[in-house]
Design a protein around this motif. Structure first.
Motif, PDB file in Angstrom:
ATOM      1  N   UNK A 134      13.167 -31.140  16.591  1.00 46.66           N
ATOM      2  CA  UNK A 134      14.385 -30.438  16.193  1.00 46.66           C
ATOM      3  C   UNK A 134      14.105 -29.506  15.034  1.00 46.66           C
ATOM      4  N   UNK A 135      14.469 -28.230  15.221  1.00 47.04           N
ATOM      5  CA  UNK A 135      14.436 -27.273  14.127  1.00 47.04           C
ATOM      6  C   UNK A 135      15.866 -26.939  13.751  1.00 47.04           C
ATOM      7  N   UNK A 136      16.303 -27.381  12.573  1.00 47.83           N
ATOM      8  CA  UNK A 136      17.707 -27.284  12.191  1.00 47.83           C
ATOM      9  C   UNK A 136      17.886 -26.270  11.065  1.00 47.83           C
ATOM     10  N   UNK A 137      18.875 -25.384  11.224  1.00 49.20           N
ATOM     11  CA  UNK A 137      19.198 -24.389  10.215  1.00 49.20           C
ATOM     12  C   UNK A 137      20.324 -24.911   9.316  1.00 49.20           C
ATOM     13  N   UNK A 138      20.467 -24.340   8.112  1.00 48.72           N
ATOM     14  CA  UNK A 138      21.517 -24.798   7.196  1.00 48.72           C
ATOM     15  C   UNK A 138      22.927 -24.691   7.761  1.00 48.72           C
ATOM     16  N   UNK A 139      23.178 -23.728   8.670  1.00 47.64           N
ATOM     17  CA  UNK A 139      24.523 -23.573   9.217  1.00 47.64           C
ATOM     18  C   UNK A 139      24.808 -24.516  10.373  1.00 47.64           C
ATOM     19  N   UNK A 140      23.841 -25.358  10.729  1.00 45.28           N
ATOM     20  CA  UNK A 140      24.063 -26.369  11.764  1.00 45.28           C
ATOM     21  C   UNK A 140      23.483 -26.038  13.115  1.00 45.28           C
ATOM     22  N   UNK A 141      23.232 -24.764  13.374  1.00 45.07           N
ATOM     23  CA  UNK A 141      22.638 -24.445  14.663  1.00 45.07           C
ATOM     24  C   UNK A 141      21.125 -24.670  14.586  1.00 45.07           C
ATOM     25  N   UNK A 142      20.501 -24.834  15.731  1.00 43.89           N
ATOM     26  CA  UNK A 142      19.060 -25.098  15.742  1.00 43.89           C
ATOM     27  C   UNK A 142      18.515 -25.135  17.147  1.00 43.89           C
ATOM     28  N   UNK A 143      17.255 -25.483  17.258  1.00 41.45           N
ATOM     29  CA  UNK A 143      16.574 -25.527  18.547  1.00 41.45           C
ATOM     30  C   UNK A 143      15.879 -26.870  18.719  1.00 41.45           C
ATOM     31  N   UNK A 144      15.874 -27.360  19.961  1.00 44.91           N
ATOM     32  CA  UNK A 144      15.206 -28.616  20.291  1.00 44.91           C
ATOM     33  C   UNK A 144      14.100 -28.302  21.283  1.00 44.91           C
ATOM     34  N   UNK A 145      12.843 -28.444  20.851  1.00 40.41           N
ATOM     35  CA  UNK A 145      11.691 -28.167  21.704  1.00 40.41           C
ATOM     36  C   UNK A 145      11.230 -29.448  22.380  1.00 40.41           C
ATOM     37  N   UNK A 146      10.878 -29.347  23.658  1.00 41.95           N
ATOM     38  CA  UNK A 146      10.486 -30.505  24.451  1.00 41.95           C
ATOM     39  C   UNK A 146       9.001 -30.421  24.793  1.00 41.95           C
ATOM     40  N   UNK A 147       8.240 -31.377  24.280  1.00 42.68           N
ATOM     41  CA  UNK A 147       6.806 -31.454  24.553  1.00 42.68           C
ATOM     42  C   UNK A 147       6.611 -32.279  25.818  1.00 42.68           C
ATOM     43  N   UNK A 148       6.117 -31.657  26.886  1.00 46.52           N
ATOM     44  CA  UNK A 148       6.015 -32.316  28.179  1.00 46.52           C
ATOM     45  C   UNK A 148       4.677 -33.024  28.344  1.00 46.52           C
ATOM     46  N   UNK A 149       4.696 -34.088  29.115  1.00 47.82           N
ATOM     47  CA  UNK A 149       3.475 -34.810  29.429  1.00 47.82           C
ATOM     48  C   UNK A 149       2.624 -33.997  30.400  1.00 47.82           C
ATOM     49  N   UNK A 150       1.318 -34.273  30.404  1.00 48.52           N
ATOM     50  CA  UNK A 150       0.393 -33.528  31.246  1.00 48.52           C
ATOM     51  C   UNK A 150      -0.144 -34.398  32.378  1.00 48.52           C
ATOM     52  N   UNK A 151       0.679 -35.269  32.906  1.00 49.48           N
ATOM     53  CA  UNK A 151       0.190 -36.224  33.894  1.00 49.48           C
ATOM     54  C   UNK A 151       0.053 -35.646  35.299  1.00 49.48           C
ATOM     55  N   UNK A 152       0.777 -34.545  35.604  1.00 53.25           N
ATOM     56  CA  UNK A 152       0.735 -34.022  36.962  1.00 53.25           C
ATOM     57  C   UNK A 152       0.095 -32.638  37.044  1.00 53.25           C
ATOM     58  N   UNK A 153      -0.429 -32.148  35.938  1.00 54.58           N
ATOM     59  CA  UNK A 153      -1.104 -30.860  35.945  1.00 54.58           C
ATOM     60  C   UNK A 153      -0.178 -29.666  36.015  1.00 54.58           C
ATOM     61  N   UNK A 154       1.124 -29.880  35.990  1.00 57.21           N
ATOM     62  CA  UNK A 154       2.072 -28.770  36.087  1.00 57.21           C
ATOM     63  C   UNK A 154       2.101 -27.991  34.775  1.00 57.21           C
ATOM     64  N   UNK A 155       2.236 -26.670  34.888  1.00 56.39           N
ATOM     65  CA  UNK A 155       2.298 -25.809  33.720  1.00 56.39           C
ATOM     66  C   UNK A 155       3.485 -24.869  33.839  1.00 56.39           C
ATOM     67  N   UNK A 156       4.217 -24.737  32.763  1.00 52.92           N
ATOM     68  CA  UNK A 156       5.314 -23.783  32.729  1.00 52.92           C
ATOM     69  C   UNK A 156       4.803 -22.453  32.190  1.00 52.92           C
ATOM     70  N   UNK A 157       5.305 -21.366  32.729  1.00 49.65           N
ATOM     71  CA  UNK A 157       4.928 -20.043  32.262  1.00 49.65           C
ATOM     72  C   UNK A 157       5.717 -19.701  31.001  1.00 49.65           C
TER      73      UNK A 157
END
Length: 215
Positions: A134-157
């Motif tokens: 979670x990256x949270x800004x003082x005004x309350x908005x922010x971003x949630x980054x999802x670190x995916x597992x590498x068990x199936x070899x799939x890659x997102x562009x």
């Protein structure tokens, strides 16, 4: 949870999702990026504006050696006009991205309907998510980054999923719920749902023939 609908996606059985929820799955939260934070953070509005302002100042100062300050500034104003056009285009992109995007958290997964021109939906089961940041800004908005597992070899562009990604993580693309309001509360919902889902046993149904052979 939002109840907004858009005519462009009237064919969706559930707002933000390409198909109806299976039995036992329920929506815990839905939301969209805020266009102004998206414009500033993902599309780097201030960096772009500052770049063209620098070009204007550089041309004005350099031209003042051979012409008056007024003439030099008038000639350099081209960069300000060009900068305004570029910033206006970024504003349009931010608004389009915000309006066409829907983030969904259910008790089983995170779903992301993204893309203004080419729309696609990412379905990310909790069991495929290794970590969430979670990256949270003082005004309350922010971003949630999802670190995916590498068990199936799939890659997102990175390019195909931008700007709904964690910036500069190109080797291992991390999809992200970008610039959402009340991000702390959303992160808590995600955390609780993921912990509950991962703690549930996974029962795999196999054909009877395979079950007999395994005995």
């Amino acid at each position: 949870m939002s109840n907004k609908h858009h005519d462009d996606f009237a064919s969706e059985p559930v707002w933000g999702l390409p198909e109806a929820l299976p039995a036992g799955e329920k929506i815990l939260w839905q939301g969209q990026p805020a266009w102004w934070p998206l414009l500033k953070e993902s599309l780097s509005l201030w960096w772009v504006a500052g770049y063209f302002t620098f070009l204007f100042a550089w041309r004005t100062i350099g031209g003042a050696a051979t012409e008056s300050w007024t003439e030099s500034a008038t000639a350099a104003s081209f960069f300000l006009v060009l900068g305004l056009i570029v910033c206006a285009l970024l504003l349009i992109v931010a608004i389009m991205q915000a309006k066409s995007t829907v983030y969904t958290i259910t008790n089983k997964r995170v779903a992301m309907r993204i893309g203004a021109a080419l729309t696609m939906t990412l379905n990310l089961p909790f069991r495929k998510i290794a970590n969430a940041s979670l990256g949270l800004r003082p005004d309350g908005h922010g971003s949630i980054a999802l670190d995916l597992m590498e068990d199936d070899g799939a890659r997102l562009s990175y390019i195909m999923t931008w700007p709904h990604v964690r910036p500069w993580h190109m080797k291992q693309t991390q999809p992200a719920l970008r610039c959402i309001p009340d991000a702390g509360r959303v992160a808590a919902i995600l955390s609780e749902a993921a912990e509950t889902a991962v703690s549930e046993p996974v029962i795999e149904r196999i054909p009877a023939a395979r079950a007999v052979a395994a005995e």
